[in-house]
Design a protein around this motif. Structure first.
Motif, PDB file in Angstrom:
ATOM      1  N   UNK A 195       7.999 -37.530   3.383  1.00 28.54           N
ATOM      2  CA  UNK A 195       8.547 -37.352   4.724  1.00 28.54           C
ATOM      3  C   UNK A 195       8.673 -35.873   5.045  1.00 28.54           C
ATOM      4  N   UNK A 196       8.246 -35.501   6.245  1.00 29.42           N
ATOM      5  CA  UNK A 196       8.542 -34.159   6.735  1.00 29.42           C
ATOM      6  C   UNK A 196       9.954 -34.116   7.301  1.00 29.42           C
ATOM      7  N   UNK A 197      10.338 -35.187   8.003  1.00 33.59           N
ATOM      8  CA  UNK A 197      11.690 -35.296   8.540  1.00 33.59           C
ATOM      9  C   UNK A 197      12.226 -36.688   8.239  1.00 33.59           C
ATOM     10  N   UNK A 198      13.536 -36.772   8.164  1.00 31.21           N
ATOM     11  CA  UNK A 198      14.208 -38.064   8.020  1.00 31.21           C
ATOM     12  C   UNK A 198      15.204 -38.197   9.163  1.00 31.21           C
ATOM     13  N   UNK A 199      15.310 -39.392   9.707  1.00 26.95           N
ATOM     14  CA  UNK A 199      16.280 -39.703  10.760  1.00 26.95           C
ATOM     15  C   UNK A 199      16.927 -41.025  10.354  1.00 26.95           C
ATOM     16  N   UNK A 200      18.066 -40.935   9.694  1.00 29.40           N
ATOM     17  CA  UNK A 200      18.648 -42.089   9.024  1.00 29.40           C
ATOM     18  C   UNK A 200      20.002 -42.471   9.620  1.00 29.40           C
ATOM     19  N   UNK A 201      20.428 -43.684   9.297  1.00 32.33           N
ATOM     20  CA  UNK A 201      21.563 -44.289   9.987  1.00 32.33           C
ATOM     21  C   UNK A 201      22.892 -43.628   9.671  1.00 32.33           C
ATOM     22  N   UNK A 206      10.799 -28.425  12.197  1.00 29.41           N
ATOM     23  CA  UNK A 206      11.980 -27.835  12.823  1.00 29.41           C
ATOM     24  C   UNK A 206      11.891 -27.964  14.348  1.00 29.41           C
ATOM     25  N   UNK A 207      10.727 -27.646  14.917  1.00 26.17           N
ATOM     26  CA  UNK A 207      10.550 -27.745  16.372  1.00 26.17           C
ATOM     27  C   UNK A 207      10.733 -29.182  16.843  1.00 26.17           C
ATOM     28  N   UNK A 208      10.243 -30.126  16.065  1.00 29.20           N
ATOM     29  CA  UNK A 208      10.367 -31.546  16.406  1.00 29.20           C
ATOM     30  C   UNK A 208      11.833 -31.970  16.464  1.00 29.20           C
ATOM     31  N   UNK A 209      12.598 -31.585  15.450  1.00 27.71           N
ATOM     32  CA  UNK A 209      14.000 -31.988  15.424  1.00 27.71           C
ATOM     33  C   UNK A 209      14.814 -31.234  16.474  1.00 27.71           C
ATOM     34  N   UNK A 210      14.467 -29.983  16.742  1.00 26.12           N
ATOM     35  CA  UNK A 210      15.156 -29.267  17.810  1.00 26.12           C
ATOM     36  C   UNK A 210      14.909 -29.920  19.164  1.00 26.12           C
ATOM     37  N   UNK A 211      13.723 -30.487  19.340  1.00 25.15           N
ATOM     38  CA  UNK A 211      13.390 -31.159  20.596  1.00 25.15           C
ATOM     39  C   UNK A 211      14.321 -32.349  20.852  1.00 25.15           C
ATOM     40  N   UNK A 239      14.984 -31.925   8.273  1.00 25.03           N
ATOM     41  CA  UNK A 239      13.653 -31.790   7.682  1.00 25.03           C
ATOM     42  C   UNK A 239      13.825 -31.749   6.168  1.00 25.03           C
ATOM     43  N   UNK A 240      12.823 -32.245   5.452  1.00 25.04           N
ATOM     44  CA  UNK A 240      12.897 -32.360   3.996  1.00 25.04           C
ATOM     45  C   UNK A 240      12.282 -31.099   3.399  1.00 25.04           C
ATOM     46  N   UNK A 241      13.141 -30.176   2.960  1.00 24.00           N
ATOM     47  CA  UNK A 241      12.708 -28.837   2.587  1.00 24.00           C
ATOM     48  C   UNK A 241      11.592 -28.823   1.557  1.00 24.00           C
ATOM     49  N   UNK A 242      11.731 -29.577   0.496  1.00 24.64           N
ATOM     50  CA  UNK A 242      10.717 -29.568  -0.563  1.00 24.64           C
ATOM     51  C   UNK A 242       9.365 -30.017  -0.032  1.00 24.64           C
ATOM     52  N   UNK A 243       9.360 -31.019   0.827  1.00 24.95           N
ATOM     53  CA  UNK A 243       8.099 -31.551   1.344  1.00 24.95           C
ATOM     54  C   UNK A 243       7.447 -30.608   2.356  1.00 24.95           C
TER      55      UNK A 243
END
Length: 333
Positions: A80-86, A260-265, A245-249
């Protein structure tokens, strides 16, 4: 000769830059069960805007399932590049595994929570069992559909909301424990995730009431063509889905700036308005006021009513030999 070499080098740089821009960078958003439709819309918006602003093409792939299994899948190697979890605790599991920065909650606005939500009730047309409050769920004539708290963020929040409804009104933890025991005796089947339980309730037509996310309730009732109704209990828990965002990935895949841009959006007004349309509660106060007619005011309590924080709630209620294990023998679907 040197000026000629400089021109050749510049042309080459432009060429390779253009080749790079023509490539579509791919991100993977690993998310929880009922966010499919929301992120399909947001992903389309973001990819279009990003290409207009930068010339770079982006593709965002989605993965959905129970929030806890999704977190474990990322910990086990899902890139995963980003996670969006409950729940924040699901992302914090990845922090503990060394995949996400220790300060992840402070890297985005509102502690990295782009929206909030809550657990509500969905009932059959006309509400034949007159289900209005949490106390109605333990009547012997009521069958309750809710996902397994071991695997589902929806399931966890439903249990925490039920427990908190007792404490919020001055009850004791022993009374809350007894209430949960009686509630889960009324649960004929525990699905693995929110969408799984939605199918059980809507398509299999099992149960009198479905405990679910506010946004999922909106989708259910809309698709039922009048056969289902949403009931807001007088009090429920404030859910706080979180993103990172998942730093290691992203470090390995060289995708951090895109992630980062995606999550800031997600915190931009267009994204916040999209969330509101899909039944999520935006954190932008202006957007929330604009959609107040679709998102009615409800008494909400925070996780701190029942635990120190989300991590403490995870350990207290859902770890091995926690509250859920002690009151219920899980019946997986």
């Amino acid at each position: 000769m040197l000026p000629l070499l400089a021109i050749v080098a510049a042309v080459a740089l432009v060429f390779f830059a253009n080749v790079d821009n023509e490539k579509s960078v791919q991100l993977l958003n690993v998310s929880y069960d009922p966010t499919r439709e929301l992120f399909q819309d947001i992903n389309r918006q973001f990819a279009l805007k990003y290409e207009q602003d930068t010339g770079q093409k982006l593709t965002i792939k989605q993965s959905h399932g129970g929030s806890s299994p999704q977190a474990h899948a990322v910990a086990d190697g899902l890139e995963a590049d980003v996670v969006s979890l409950a729940l924040p605790s699901d992302i914090d599991l990845l922090r503990k595994e060394g995949l996400i920065n220790n300060e992840w909650t402070e890297r985005l606005p509102n502690h990295s929570q782009p929206f909030t939500s809550m657990i509500v009730f969905v009932v059959r047309k006309g509400n034949p069992k007159a289900i209005k409050d949490w106390s109605d769920l333990v009547r012997p004539d009521v069958a309750v559909i809710t996902p397994n708290p071991k695997t589902s963020g929806n399931g966890k929040l439903s249990l925490l909301a039920a427990w908190g409804s007792i404490l919020y009104r001055g009850g004791t933890e022993e009374q809350a424990r007894d209430f949960l025991r009686r509630l889960y005796q009324n649960v004929p089947v525990l699905g693995t995730g929110a969408r799984d339980s939605t199918i059980t309730f809507t398509q299999d037509k099992i149960g009198d009431v479905h405990l679910t996310w506010e946004n999922e309730a909106r989708l259910e009732t809309h698709d039922s063509q009048g056969e289902l109704e949403t009931v807001y209990p007088p009090v429920t828990i404030r859910a706080e889905p979180s993103v990172a965002w998942v730093d290691k990935n992203v470090e390995r895949r060289k995708t951090e700036r895109y992630a980062r841009a995606y999550l800031e959006f997600l915190f931009s007004r267009p994204a916040q308005e999209t969330m509101a349309r899909y039944g999520y509660r935006p954190v932008d106060p202006d957007v929330l006021r604009e959609y107040a007619g679709r998102l009615p005011s409800v008494q909400l309590f925070s996780v701190t009513l029942i635990a120190k924080d989300w991590d403490d709630a995870q350990e207290k209620f859902f770890a091995d030999n926690g509250v859920f294990d002690l009151i219920c023998s899980p019946r997986a679907k």
